[in-house]
Design an enzyme around this catalytic site. Structure first.
Site, short mmCIF file in Angstrom:
data_model
loop_
_atom_site.label_atom_id
_atom_site.label_comp_id
_atom_site.label_asym_id
_atom_site.label_seq_id
_atom_site.Cartn_x
_atom_site.Cartn_y
_atom_site.Cartn_z
CG HIS A 46 5.36 1.23 1.20
ND1 HIS A 46 5.61 3.01 2.66
CD2 HIS A 46 5.53 1.38 2.53
CE1 HIS A 46 4.51 2.89 3.38
NE2 HIS A 46 3.96 1.24 3.20
CD GLU A 85 -3.93 -3.94 5.46
OE1 GLU A 85 -2.68 -3.73 4.67
OE2 GLU A 85 -3.53 -2.43 5.98
CG HIS A 123 -0.45 -8.28 4.87
ND1 HIS A 123 0.45 -7.40 5.52
CD2 HIS A 123 -1.20 -6.76 4.83
CE1 HIS A 123 0.45 -6.64 5.82
NE2 HIS A 123 -1.07 -5.77 5.45
CG ASP A 175 -0.59 1.24 3.92
OD1 ASP A 175 -1.68 1.12 4.18
OD2 ASP A 175 0.38 0.76 4.61
CB ALA A 202 1.59 -2.53 10.64
N GLY A 227 7.80 7.06 -2.74
CA GLY A 227 9.33 7.73 -2.79
C GLY A 227 10.23 6.54 -1.65
#
Length: 383
Positions: A249, A129, A194, A272, A140, A247
């Site tokens: 994100h 990532e 992103h 994730d 992050a 519930g």
């Protein structure tokens, strides 16, 4: 390796339930059908259970107190063992953007563990990532470590750790990334995310070979009727769309809309998850970041930005059934077949068919709680 014969359960297959037996031999599904028998096989009575393909998590940063960026081989094995309790039989270890030294150390640990079988979920390889991500939508990611597209760097990692990189997330608007996608997409499944990319740039990345969208709706520029942006490209194209179904994100209505737009066969549920998955609220790490978990919700300690999740695949299945009102057999492909197709491993995983890896999870037919997990023909968890 002992043969296994699963009997008396309802097998989830292509969105339907079949009253089949499943015979597993030498780590593979040897036969599927009725009235199967095998001398010397261990018989598993699956009465009252749903027999499903093992879950595949393409995007996870850790669990059970272990952060992938800090994990050694034993740490990765601990993650794999915990994931087996949640029905996961295969996963990619997601490396958050970090230094070259840390990234290479992570790849080396993953290289060792990915060849192992029999103690938990199978580690498929690494999900990178970053570091080729947009600063404006870094989430992050440590901004000072983000960089422009660099296929040569990725090739060096691939050369040093052959076959280890199984998946990568990049931002289309970052200079050099679309050209990079053209060069690497045949070798590595590419996701875009992103990102604040406009519609044309995102579509160019998809035409160049990107096949997935990372945690759809999260950490990306959202849809506007005059500027559809990367969100519009994700919904219009045939890309697989990751979805974090905790519930938090995504609102349940957003999950239903995504399925409505994409079709259930192009949505892939991911966790994730971070090292806090399976553990109580508290202070944790995500790569170089300090994270605070309150009521199961993980956020960066300094900014309050959401930082991964504490979700598991078992919880994701239960949430999907609750969010959509659909029976489990209809939503299961989002945790099994779809990620297998997205990662190009559907020739060996993702469904209960003869010749494929014996990756199977037995679920309580009423509660959908995980009762038993079989990975590559080995029973790695039993409730």
């Amino acid at each position: 390796m002992k043969s296994l014969l699963i009997q008396n359960g309802m097998v989830a297959h292509e969105g339907e339930l079949k009253r089949w037996d499943v015979l597993c031999e030498n780590g593979k599904i040897a036969a599927v059908g009725t009235g199967l028998d095998a001398d010397g096989a261990e018989v598993i009575d699956a009465a009252g259970m749903l027999v499903a393909p093992g879950f595949i998590d393409a995007h996870t940063h850790g669990a059970a107190g272990v952060d992938v960026n800090a994990a050694d081989e034993d740490g990765l094995r601990k993650i794999a063992a915990f994931f087996a309790t949640q029905g996961t039989t295969a996963f990619c270890a997601s490396i958050l953007t970090d230094t070259d030294e840390t990234t290479r150390r992570c790849l080396a640990a993953i290289q060792t563990v990915r060849s192992e079988r029999g103690s938990g979920a199978q580690l498929l390889g690494a999900h990178l990532e970053g570091p080729f991500l947009a600063k404006e939508y870094k989430g992050a990611m440590p901004e000072y470590l983000l960089r422009e597209g660099d296929a040569a760097l990725l090739r060096r990692w691939q050369s040093e750790f052959p076959g280890v990189i199984a998946y990568i997330t990049v931002s289309p608007e970052v200079p050099g990334v679309v050209e990079m996608i053209r060069e690497i997409a045949e070798d590595v499944p590419v996701a875009i995310g992103h990102s604040g990319a406009d519609y044309e740039t995102a579509m160019n990345a998809i035409r160049a070979g990107s096949r997935c969208v990372t945690h759809t709706f999260n950490a990306m520029r959202l849809f506007h009727q005059h500027e559809p942006a990367i969100m519009g490209a994700a919904l219009e194209s045939d890309c697989f769309c990751e979805a974090i179904c905790d519930g938090r994100h995504l609102h349940p209505g957003t999950v239903r809309m995504l399925i409505k737009c994409k079709g259930i066969d192009h949505v892939m549920a991911v966790t994730d998850s971070i090292m806090a998955a399976g553990l109580p609220d508290g202070h944790y790490k995500l790569g170089v970041n300090d994270v605070v978990v309150v009521d199961g919700d993980a956020k960066l300690a300094d900014t309050g930005v959401r930082a991964g999740s504490t979700l598991t695949t078992g919880q994701a299945l239960q949430n999907l059934v609750r969010f959509t009102g659909r029976p489990a057999q209809e939503v299961l492909p989002m945790l099994t077949q779809n990620p297998a197709r997205a990662l190009r491993i559907d020739d060996r995983k993702g469904s209960i068919d003869a010749g494929k890896d014996a990756d199977i999870v037995l679920l309580d037919a009423q509660t959908l709680d995980v009762r038993r997990t079989i990975a590559c023909g080995v029973s790695v968890y039993e409730a």
